[in-house]
Design a protein around this motif. Structure first.
Motif, PDB file in Angstrom:
ATOM      1  N   ASP A  80      -7.693 -23.770  31.102  1.00  0.00           N
ATOM      2  CA  ASP A  80      -8.485 -24.010  29.887  1.00  0.00           C
ATOM      3  C   ASP A  80      -8.767 -25.499  29.728  1.00  0.00           C
ATOM      4  O   ASP A  80      -7.916 -26.337  30.058  1.00  0.00           O
ATOM      5  CB  ASP A  80      -7.696 -23.534  28.659  1.00  0.00           C
ATOM      6  N   TYR A 116      -8.526 -27.436  27.245  1.00  0.00           N
ATOM      7  CA  TYR A 116      -7.584 -28.227  26.441  1.00  0.00           C
ATOM      8  C   TYR A 116      -6.532 -28.920  27.306  1.00  0.00           C
ATOM      9  O   TYR A 116      -5.936 -29.927  26.903  1.00  0.00           O
ATOM     10  CB  TYR A 116      -6.896 -27.345  25.378  1.00  0.00           C
ATOM     11  N   THR A 118     -10.509 -17.658  19.478  1.00  0.00           N
ATOM     12  CA  THR A 118     -11.201 -18.905  19.116  1.00  0.00           C
ATOM     13  C   THR A 118     -12.660 -18.599  18.761  1.00  0.00           C
ATOM     14  O   THR A 118     -13.187 -19.093  17.756  1.00  0.00           O
ATOM     15  CB  THR A 118     -11.140 -19.902  20.297  1.00  0.00           C
ATOM     16  N   ALA A 167     -21.949 -24.025  25.906  1.00  0.00           N
ATOM     17  CA  ALA A 167     -21.090 -23.429  26.948  1.00  0.00           C
ATOM     18  C   ALA A 167     -21.139 -21.910  26.743  1.00  0.00           C
ATOM     19  O   ALA A 167     -20.123 -21.217  26.668  1.00  0.00           O
ATOM     20  CB  ALA A 167     -19.662 -23.966  26.911  1.00  0.00           C
ATOM     21  N   ALA A 172     -15.692 -18.803  28.597  1.00  0.00           N
ATOM     22  CA  ALA A 172     -14.687 -17.904  28.025  1.00  0.00           C
ATOM     23  C   ALA A 172     -14.857 -17.762  26.519  1.00  0.00           C
ATOM     24  O   ALA A 172     -14.878 -16.649  25.976  1.00  0.00           O
ATOM     25  CB  ALA A 172     -13.293 -18.434  28.359  1.00  0.00           C
ATOM     26  N   GLY A 221     -17.523 -19.264  24.582  1.00  0.00           N
ATOM     27  CA  GLY A 221     -18.925 -19.150  24.170  1.00  0.00           C
ATOM     28  C   GLY A 221     -19.493 -17.750  24.341  1.00  0.00           C
ATOM     29  O   GLY A 221     -20.232 -17.262  23.473  1.00  0.00           O
ATOM     30  N   ALA A 224     -26.590 -23.352  28.301  1.00  0.00           N
ATOM     31  CA  ALA A 224     -25.688 -23.229  29.454  1.00  0.00           C
ATOM     32  C   ALA A 224     -26.213 -24.067  30.609  1.00  0.00           C
ATOM     33  O   ALA A 224     -27.364 -24.536  30.586  1.00  0.00           O
ATOM     34  CB  ALA A 224     -25.563 -21.759  29.876  1.00  0.00           C
ATOM     35  N   LYS A 259     -26.750 -18.976  34.993  1.00  0.00           N
ATOM     36  CA  LYS A 259     -25.983 -18.734  33.763  1.00  0.00           C
ATOM     37  C   LYS A 259     -26.929 -18.336  32.626  1.00  0.00           C
ATOM     38  O   LYS A 259     -26.613 -17.465  31.816  1.00  0.00           O
ATOM     39  CB  LYS A 259     -25.175 -19.984  33.387  1.00  0.00           C
ATOM     40  N   CYS A 262     -15.498 -26.792  17.813  1.00  0.00           N
ATOM     41  CA  CYS A 262     -14.430 -26.165  18.613  1.00  0.00           C
ATOM     42  C   CYS A 262     -13.994 -27.073  19.759  1.00  0.00           C
ATOM     43  O   CYS A 262     -12.819 -27.167  20.076  1.00  0.00           O
ATOM     44  CB  CYS A 262     -14.975 -24.837  19.144  1.00  0.00           C
ATOM     45  N   MET A 317     -15.534 -30.438  22.782  1.00  0.00           N
ATOM     46  CA  MET A 317     -16.584 -31.388  23.194  1.00  0.00           C
ATOM     47  C   MET A 317     -16.360 -31.761  24.654  1.00  0.00           C
ATOM     48  O   MET A 317     -16.142 -32.918  24.996  1.00  0.00           O
ATOM     49  CB  MET A 317     -16.591 -32.605  22.284  1.00  0.00           C
ATOM     50  N   ASN A 353     -16.338 -29.428  34.996  1.00  0.00           N
ATOM     51  CA  ASN A 353     -17.712 -29.836  35.296  1.00  0.00           C
ATOM     52  C   ASN A 353     -18.662 -28.649  35.378  1.00  0.00           C
ATOM     53  O   ASN A 353     -19.746 -28.754  35.950  1.00  0.00           O
ATOM     54  CB  ASN A 353     -17.735 -30.642  36.603  1.00  0.00           C
ATOM     55  N   GLY A 354     -18.258 -27.524  34.836  1.00  0.00           N
ATOM     56  CA  GLY A 354     -19.163 -26.382  34.793  1.00  0.00           C
ATOM     57  C   GLY A 354     -19.140 -25.527  36.047  1.00  0.00           C
ATOM     58  O   GLY A 354     -20.006 -24.664  36.216  1.00  0.00           O
ATOM     59  N   GLY A 406     -17.667 -17.832  33.614  1.00  0.00           N
ATOM     60  CA  GLY A 406     -16.790 -16.889  32.921  1.00  0.00           C
ATOM     61  C   GLY A 406     -15.394 -17.472  32.776  1.00  0.00           C
ATOM     62  O   GLY A 406     -15.162 -18.652  33.080  1.00  0.00           O
TER      63      GLY A 406
HETATM   64  N1  LIG Z   1     -10.528 -25.625  19.067  1.00  0.00           N
HETATM   65  C1  LIG Z   1      -9.816 -24.733  19.746  1.00  0.00           C
HETATM   66  O1  LIG Z   1      -8.792 -24.218  19.261  1.00  0.00           O
HETATM   67  C2  LIG Z   1     -10.256 -24.349  21.123  1.00  0.00           C
HETATM   68  C3  LIG Z   1      -9.678 -23.258  21.789  1.00  0.00           C
HETATM   69  C4  LIG Z   1     -10.175 -22.899  23.055  1.00  0.00           C
HETATM   70  C5  LIG Z   1     -11.219 -23.644  23.632  1.00  0.00           C
HETATM   71  N2  LIG Z   1     -11.714 -24.711  22.945  1.00  0.00           N
HETATM   72  C6  LIG Z   1     -12.855 -25.476  23.483  1.00  0.00           C
HETATM   73  O2  LIG Z   1     -13.916 -24.576  23.693  1.00  0.00           O
HETATM   74  C7  LIG Z   1     -14.761 -25.079  24.708  1.00  0.00           C
HETATM   75  C8  LIG Z   1     -14.999 -23.980  25.742  1.00  0.00           C
HETATM   76  O3  LIG Z   1     -13.745 -23.627  26.338  1.00  0.00           O
HETATM   77  P1  LIG Z   1     -13.666 -22.426  27.390  1.00  0.00           P
HETATM   78  O4  LIG Z   1     -12.232 -22.176  27.657  1.00  0.00           O
HETATM   79  O5  LIG Z   1     -14.523 -21.324  26.935  1.00  0.00           O
HETATM   80  O6  LIG Z   1     -14.299 -23.085  28.696  1.00  0.00           O
HETATM   81  P2  LIG Z   1     -15.567 -22.580  29.487  1.00  0.00           P
HETATM   82  O7  LIG Z   1     -16.739 -22.623  28.570  1.00  0.00           O
HETATM   83  O8  LIG Z   1     -15.250 -21.305  30.160  1.00  0.00           O
HETATM   84  O9  LIG Z   1     -15.684 -23.716  30.611  1.00  0.00           O
HETATM   85  C9  LIG Z   1     -16.073 -25.014  30.285  1.00  0.00           C
HETATM   86  C10 LIG Z   1     -17.612 -25.126  30.289  1.00  0.00           C
HETATM   87  O10 LIG Z   1     -17.994 -26.334  29.687  1.00  0.00           O
HETATM   88  C11 LIG Z   1     -19.313 -26.595  30.064  1.00  0.00           C
HETATM   89  N3  LIG Z   1     -19.529 -28.016  30.334  1.00  0.00           N
HETATM   90  C12 LIG Z   1     -18.809 -28.821  31.125  1.00  0.00           C
HETATM   91  N4  LIG Z   1     -19.361 -30.060  31.124  1.00  0.00           N
HETATM   92  C13 LIG Z   1     -20.441 -29.999  30.323  1.00  0.00           C
HETATM   93  C14 LIG Z   1     -21.437 -30.938  29.942  1.00  0.00           C
HETATM   94  N5  LIG Z   1     -21.411 -32.184  30.394  1.00  0.00           N
HETATM   95  N6  LIG Z   1     -22.395 -30.545  29.080  1.00  0.00           N
HETATM   96  C15 LIG Z   1     -22.426 -29.274  28.622  1.00  0.00           C
HETATM   97  N7  LIG Z   1     -21.520 -28.329  28.956  1.00  0.00           N
HETATM   98  C16 LIG Z   1     -20.546 -28.703  29.804  1.00  0.00           C
HETATM   99  C17 LIG Z   1     -19.577 -25.821  31.354  1.00  0.00           C
HETATM  100  O11 LIG Z   1     -20.507 -24.788  31.052  1.00  0.00           O
HETATM  101  P3  LIG Z   1     -22.050 -24.923  31.499  1.00  0.00           P
HETATM  102  O12 LIG Z   1     -22.055 -24.857  32.986  1.00  0.00           O
HETATM  103  O13 LIG Z   1     -22.680 -23.793  30.826  1.00  0.00           O
HETATM  104  O14 LIG Z   1     -22.520 -26.251  31.015  1.00  0.00           O
HETATM  105  C18 LIG Z   1     -18.226 -25.207  31.660  1.00  0.00           C
HETATM  106  O15 LIG Z   1     -18.351 -23.968  32.293  1.00  0.00           O
HETATM  107  C19 LIG Z   1     -14.061 -26.320  25.254  1.00  0.00           C
HETATM  108  O16 LIG Z   1     -14.608 -27.449  24.637  1.00  0.00           O
HETATM  109  C20 LIG Z   1     -12.627 -26.135  24.818  1.00  0.00           C
HETATM  110  O17 LIG Z   1     -11.922 -27.349  24.730  1.00  0.00           O
HETATM  111  C21 LIG Z   1     -11.246 -25.066  21.725  1.00  0.00           C
END
Ligand SMILES: NC(=O)c1ccc[n+]([C@@H]2O[C@H](COP(=O)([O-])OP(=O)(O)OC[C@H]3O[C@@H](n4cnc5c(N)ncnc54)[C@H](OP(=O)(O)O)[C@@H]3O)[C@@H](O)[C@H]2O)c1
Length: 344
Positions: A47, A49, A132, A153, A157, A159, A177, A182, A247, A249, A328-329, A333
């Motif tokens: 993840d 985080y 989340t 995103a 997971a 989004g 995305a 995607k 959520c 960045m 880095n994307g 999934g």
């Molecule tokens: N606040 C909370 O409690 C909490 C809990 C869980 C997760 N989160 C946050 O939720 C977000 C998504 O987490 P996830 O686990 O679901 O990960 P995820 O979306 O499955 O994977 C990370 C995604 O971030 C995108 N990304 C990476 N660099 C980017 C960029 N420069 N510009 C735009 N998009 C970029 C990529 O998608 P693309 O290829 O589509 O760009 C990548 O696949 C993260 O920020 C995470 O820290 C927060």
């Protein structure tokens, strides 16, 4: 004796981490102490985080110490128990970290019923990422029928679940995305009205124009996962009294893309003029609502209304490279490591 492999933080990264920031170790694991069980890990969740835990300094959770095992949630099988309520063969989830085997306090574990859903979904749609997504859409944005909601995103997971919950509530969902594949998935499989490929738009201005075209009546709710140029584009399209669930960045996590932003006075002014509500949240603060999440989302997963993808890499040794790629994307999934075979 059980041999346990674990992945440790070797050094704190400066900016973007590399595989040199991790170190692998193997040791004999003693029998579990009183109140502990011994777990053989089957699935490890990776993840975003975890990037924050590699840094020192104040946050909502303690950092991983240098030399410490990388933090992480897993699903595994109990192979020995010295704790009441747990027996050999139980399938459990808990925070054992990036390991193949662990002795862990039973109090930190939750049993999983393997007959209800694939066990690894406890790390994805039916676990922390799903919770989340639900928290942001229902508790913070309060998405209502007919509203326009943007998800960044959007196929990841969090989004992908957020967008589909909003869709099921009758919202118009616009995804953002990385890449045509995607975006196609977001539109064809997840059912979003449209999806903007952020790779095809070089800055916040271009993103704002693309969003204006996709949502000519403006945006009521934004599920913010990325920051960067996407945030700039969305902020410039928010409707009066819009809500932003802040959520994550991820675009800024490695100290990159800092030029993809807007001056604070401009952002602040946009929030004021449009009377926006922007709420940062950490899912751990909302755990008492887990049953409410399950009762809305689990049936939708079971009947196929909510779909999900898993991005599985075999072998614990590949966790560092897979993690760096995800940031880095590189994932499509929920990012998972298959650490060991299923239980018999
Ligand atoms: N606040 C909370 O409690 C909490 C809990 C869980 C997760 N989160 C946050 O939720 C977000 C998504 O987490 P996830 O686990 O679901 O990960 P995820 O979306 O499955 O994977 C990370 C995604 O971030 C995108 N990304 C990476 N660099 C980017 C960029 N420069 N510009 C735009 N998009 C970029 C990529 O998608 P693309 O290829 O589509 O760009 C990548 O696949 C993260 O920020 C995470 O820290 C927060």
């Amino acid at each position: 004796m059980t041999q346990a492999t674990s992945i440790h933080l070797a050094a704190r990264p400066e900016g973007e981490p590399t595989e040199d920031n991790f170190r692998t170790q193997t040791r004999d694991l003693p029998d579990p102490a009183e109140g502990e069980v011994q777990v053989r890990v089957i699935w490890l969740s990776l993840d975003p985080y975890m990037r924050g835990r590699m840094d020192a300094g104040p946050s909502y959770a303690d950092p991983v110490e240098i030399g410490g095992v990388m933090t992480g949630q897993t699903v595994g099988e109990v192979i020995a128990s010295n704790a009441e309520g747990f027996t050999k063969g139980d399938i459990v989830t808990g925070f054992t970290g990036w390991v193949s085997h662990a002795n862990t306090k039973a109090a930190g574990l939750r049993k999983i019923d393997p007959s209800r859903a694939p066990i690894q979904s406890a790390l994805g749609v039916l676990g922390m990422p799903g919770m989340t997504a639900w928290t942001g859409i229902s508790e913070l944005i309060g998405a209502k029928e007919g509203e326009t909601v943007v998800i960044s995103a959007a196929t990841g997971a969090v989004g992908s679940v957020a967008g589909q919950i909003a869709k099921a509530r009758g919202c118009r969902v616009i995804g953002v995305a990385g890449g045509a594949e995607k975006c196609r998935y977001a539109e064809d499989e997840l059912g979003y009205e449209s999806c903007i490929d952020h790779h095809a738009h070089e800055d916040g201005k271009a993103m704002a124009e693309a969003l204006k075209a996709a949502a000519p009546d403006g945006v009521d709710g934004y599920f913010e996962n990325v920051g960067g140029k996407t945030l700039v584009g969305v902020l410039n399209n928010m409707n009066t009294f819009g809500r932003v669930a802040l959520c994550g960045m991820v675009a800024w996590y490695n100290g990159k893309n800092m030029d993809q932003s807007m001056p604070l006075p401009a952002a602040w002014g946009t929030i004021l003029k449009n009377r926006l509500t922007v709420r940062g949240f950490i899912v751990a603060d909302h755990w008492d609502r887990f049953d409410a999440f399950l009762s809305e989302v689990a049936p939708k997963i079971a009947d196929g209304t909510i779909r999900y993808r898993e991005d599985v890499t075999e072998g614990l040794e590949n966790a560092p490279a897979t993690f760096l790629s995800m940031l880095n994307g590189g994932n499509f999934g929920k990012t998972l490591i298959r650490v060991g075979p299923d239980a018999d």
